[in-house]
Write a protein that holds these residues in place. Structure first.
Motif, short mmCIF file in Angstrom:
data_model
loop_
_atom_site.label_atom_id
_atom_site.label_comp_id
_atom_site.label_asym_id
_atom_site.label_seq_id
_atom_site.Cartn_x
_atom_site.Cartn_y
_atom_site.Cartn_z
N ARG A 60 3.97 -35.10 13.21
CA ARG A 60 5.21 -34.30 13.84
C ARG A 60 5.47 -35.29 15.05
O ARG A 60 6.59 -35.63 15.30
N ALA A 61 4.60 -35.70 15.83
CA ALA A 61 4.63 -36.36 17.14
C ALA A 61 5.36 -37.73 16.91
O ALA A 61 6.40 -37.73 17.55
N ALA A 62 4.81 -38.27 16.10
CA ALA A 62 5.58 -39.68 15.83
C ALA A 62 6.92 -39.52 15.27
O ALA A 62 7.69 -40.45 15.80
N SER A 63 7.09 -38.87 14.39
CA SER A 63 8.34 -38.60 13.81
C SER A 63 9.50 -38.25 15.03
O SER A 63 10.63 -39.11 14.75
N VAL A 64 9.34 -37.45 15.88
CA VAL A 64 10.31 -37.12 16.88
C VAL A 64 10.39 -38.09 17.62
O VAL A 64 11.81 -38.40 18.27
N VAL A 65 9.71 -38.93 17.98
CA VAL A 65 9.83 -40.12 18.94
C VAL A 65 10.50 -41.32 18.18
O VAL A 65 11.64 -41.80 18.74
N ARG A 91 4.22 -31.44 21.68
CA ARG A 91 5.13 -30.98 22.95
C ARG A 91 5.47 -31.98 23.79
O ARG A 91 6.69 -32.22 24.17
N GLN A 92 4.39 -32.84 24.03
CA GLN A 92 4.58 -33.90 25.06
C GLN A 92 5.70 -35.03 24.43
O GLN A 92 6.50 -35.77 24.94
N ALA A 93 5.43 -35.22 22.73
CA ALA A 93 6.33 -36.26 22.27
C ALA A 93 7.68 -35.89 22.04
O ALA A 93 8.59 -36.55 22.13
N ALA A 94 7.97 -34.41 22.02
CA ALA A 94 9.14 -33.74 22.10
C ALA A 94 9.89 -34.05 23.21
O ALA A 94 11.02 -34.40 23.58
#
Length: 218
Positions: A60-65, A91-94
């Motif tokens: 999830r984190a990698a995909s949003v970045v 949340r930080q990635a977002a």
């Protein structure tokens, strides 16, 4: 995804293309770039949107970045949802993704968090509010100056949040932020340290009075 999630530094990632390997006319180059954009729009970005809902928090984190780096026009539909994710890393990635975006909505959300608005407190907790400021600084957009300056000058906010805002101002690289950074040299240890480093990123060689002020601090 070429990001350091701890220090929030952006890393250059050169695209792998055939450019320069074969001779091509301007028209041929336009056709090739259009074909690449079609692949992104029809195959890559739709897949990343699906992955942003993965059960794996790292995915999830990698995909949003990745969506942000590829300029997904629908980023504002997905990143805000992940601001409420159960994982801090997500949340930080977002926030990083919103910082890389160019929408006014994304800027408002980041600054709402950084300003410790009541509606944002449950997203991160006080110890992570500074990440929102740093994410805004990644954009390199001068339009963030006013909002970040308001956070940096906010006397009631913790020093680490103000220090993050000062760091972000320095990353924007605009000499207009120099007066705010100089004023912070008279603050506590964290804001003073952040302002000193930020001045090296934003003040140009012709500002001798900045050098004089730094010598005074030393």
């Amino acid at each position: 995804n070429k990001f350091d999630f701890i220090k929030l530094h952006r890393v250059s990632d050169d695209p792998l293309t055939g450019q320069g390997q074969v001779r091509e006319t301007a028209e041929q180059r336009q056709v090739r770039l259009a074909a690449m954009q079609t692949v992104l729009d029809e195959q890559v970005l739709p897949r990343l949107r699906v992955l942003s809902g993965s059960k794996d928090q790292a995915v999830r984190a990698a995909s949003v970045v990745a969506m942000a780096k590829l300029g997904d026009p629908r980023l504002d539909e997905f990143a805000p949802t992940l601001l409420h994710d159960g994982s801090l890393a997500v949340r930080q990635a977002a926030m990083l993704a919103l910082g890389l975006g160019s929408s006014a909505r994304g800027t408002y959300q980041l600054m709402s968090i950084a300003a410790d608005a009541r509606s944002a407190r449950n997203l991160l907790g006080h110890d992570n509010l500074s990440a929102a400021c740093e994410a805004a600084g990644l954009s390199g957009e001068s339009r963030h100056i006013a909002a970040l300056t308001a956070v940096a000058r906010g006397g009631k906010r913790p020093d680490y949040v103000r220090a993050a805002a000062l760091t972000a101002l320095g990353r924007l690289g605009d000499p207009a932020v120099v007066p705010t950074l100089l004023a912070a040299l008279d603050e506590g240890v964290e804001p003073r340290r952040a302002a000193t480093v930020a001045l090296s990123l934003s003040a140009h060689g012709g500002l001798d009075w900045v050098v004089d002020r730094l010598i005074e601090v030393m």
